[in-house]
Design a protein around this motif. Structure first.
Motif, short mmCIF file in Angstrom:
data_model
loop_
_atom_site.label_atom_id
_atom_site.label_comp_id
_atom_site.label_asym_id
_atom_site.label_seq_id
_atom_site.Cartn_x
_atom_site.Cartn_y
_atom_site.Cartn_z
N ALA A 33 -68.36 -23.73 8.31
CA ALA A 33 -69.46 -24.06 9.42
C ALA A 33 -69.30 -25.61 9.30
CB ALA A 33 -70.59 -23.46 9.22
N LYS A 34 -69.56 -26.26 8.27
CA LYS A 34 -69.60 -27.84 8.42
C LYS A 34 -68.15 -28.28 8.52
CE LYS A 34 -73.17 -28.07 4.70
NZ LYS A 34 -73.55 -28.16 3.57
N LYS A 35 -67.05 -27.79 8.31
CA LYS A 35 -65.65 -28.22 8.41
C LYS A 35 -65.64 -28.12 9.85
CE LYS A 35 -63.45 -27.74 4.16
NZ LYS A 35 -62.29 -26.84 3.34
N LEU A 36 -65.85 -27.05 10.58
CA LEU A 36 -65.74 -26.91 12.03
C LEU A 36 -66.53 -27.96 13.04
CD1 LEU A 36 -66.41 -22.79 12.39
CD2 LEU A 36 -64.28 -24.19 13.06
N GLU A 37 -67.74 -27.89 12.40
CA GLU A 37 -68.62 -29.32 13.11
C GLU A 37 -67.89 -30.56 12.80
OE1 GLU A 37 -72.81 -31.01 11.76
OE2 GLU A 37 -72.96 -29.00 12.43
N ALA A 38 -67.41 -30.82 11.72
CA ALA A 38 -66.82 -31.74 11.56
C ALA A 38 -65.48 -32.27 12.46
CB ALA A 38 -66.53 -32.24 10.00
N ALA A 39 -64.91 -31.18 12.85
CA ALA A 39 -63.70 -31.02 13.59
C ALA A 39 -63.85 -30.97 15.05
CB ALA A 39 -62.73 -30.30 13.15
N GLY A 40 -65.32 -30.84 15.39
CA GLY A 40 -65.51 -30.81 16.72
C GLY A 40 -65.53 -29.45 17.60
N PHE A 41 -65.63 -28.65 16.68
CA PHE A 41 -65.43 -27.12 16.94
C PHE A 41 -66.97 -26.47 16.94
CE2 PHE A 41 -61.33 -28.04 15.93
CZ PHE A 41 -60.49 -27.59 16.93
N SER A 42 -67.08 -25.39 17.51
CA SER A 42 -68.54 -24.66 17.41
C SER A 42 -68.09 -23.27 16.46
CB SER A 42 -69.15 -24.34 18.79
OG SER A 42 -68.37 -23.39 19.48
N VAL A 43 -69.13 -22.88 16.07
CA VAL A 43 -68.90 -21.56 15.16
C VAL A 43 -68.44 -20.37 16.33
CG1 VAL A 43 -70.10 -19.65 14.23
CG2 VAL A 43 -70.43 -21.92 13.59
N ASP A 44 -68.99 -20.62 17.47
CA ASP A 44 -68.61 -19.56 18.68
C ASP A 44 -67.17 -19.46 19.00
OD1 ASP A 44 -71.15 -18.43 18.70
OD2 ASP A 44 -71.74 -19.74 20.34
N GLU A 45 -66.63 -21.00 19.06
CA GLU A 45 -65.27 -21.07 19.20
C GLU A 45 -64.23 -20.51 18.15
OE1 GLU A 45 -64.56 -25.06 21.70
OE2 GLU A 45 -65.66 -25.40 19.82
N ALA A 46 -64.73 -20.65 17.02
CA ALA A 46 -63.94 -20.27 15.79
C ALA A 46 -64.13 -18.73 15.75
CB ALA A 46 -64.69 -20.57 14.39
N LEU A 47 -65.28 -17.77 16.11
CA LEU A 47 -65.27 -16.41 16.28
C LEU A 47 -64.34 -16.03 17.36
CD1 LEU A 47 -69.04 -15.98 16.02
CD2 LEU A 47 -67.31 -15.62 14.19
N VAL A 48 -64.22 -16.89 18.40
CA VAL A 48 -63.06 -16.31 19.36
C VAL A 48 -61.86 -16.39 19.01
CG1 VAL A 48 -62.20 -16.70 21.60
CG2 VAL A 48 -64.60 -16.78 21.46
N ALA A 49 -61.65 -17.40 18.15
CA ALA A 49 -60.24 -17.81 17.78
C ALA A 49 -59.78 -16.64 16.55
CB ALA A 49 -60.06 -19.16 17.11
N LEU A 50 -60.67 -16.16 15.94
CA LEU A 50 -60.69 -15.09 14.84
C LEU A 50 -60.62 -13.74 15.29
CD1 LEU A 50 -63.13 -16.69 12.15
CD2 LEU A 50 -60.60 -16.43 11.88
N GLN A 51 -60.69 -13.61 16.57
CA GLN A 51 -60.70 -12.29 17.16
C GLN A 51 -59.48 -11.39 16.94
OE1 GLN A 51 -62.76 -9.48 18.38
NE2 GLN A 51 -64.13 -11.21 17.71
N PRO A 52 -58.44 -11.95 16.95
CA PRO A 52 -57.38 -11.17 16.51
C PRO A 52 -57.26 -10.41 15.10
CG PRO A 52 -56.55 -13.10 17.69
CD PRO A 52 -58.14 -13.08 17.31
#
Length: 115
Positions: A41-60
């Protein structure tokens, strides 16, 4: 690390030790997963992404795992085991296994056979 000479333990003591180990393993797994998730979560935030965006990207990836666990006819975990024949098991679903019913008819309690 503490070592235990399990060769001197009784069957009941081994089962209790097994239950304690499973409980500790679950606790440690949950702790380590939380640490990993916090880091991600900290890495996502530092890179400018939200957790929700990551969840969508992880769907497959999640869909593939989900499909396997939700298949019809999936095997249920064993909840009861016959001590005289470990091959006799029952998941606790549906009608009780014949070997368990026979033990209960003889006056034994179902809890004695819980895994």
């Amino acid at each position: 690390m503490t070592t235990v000479d399990v060769s001197k333990l009784s069957y009941a003591q081994l089962l209790e030790l097994s239950r304690e180990l499973e409980h500790k393993i679950t606790e440690k797994r949950d702790e380590e997963l939380k640490v990993l998730v916090d880091g991600i979560a900290k890495k996502l935030e530092a890179a400018g992404f939200s957790v929700d965006e990551a969840l969508v990207a992880l769907q497959p990836y999640a869909t593939g795992a989900k499909r396997k666990t939700n298949q019809a006819g999936a095997t249920a975990p064993v909840l009861y085991r016959d001590p005289s024949n470990p091959g006799n098991t029952w998941s606790g679903r549906g009608r009780a296994a014949r070997w368990l019913s026979d033990y209960e008819a003889a006056g034994r309690k179902r809890e004695e056979f819980k895994v």
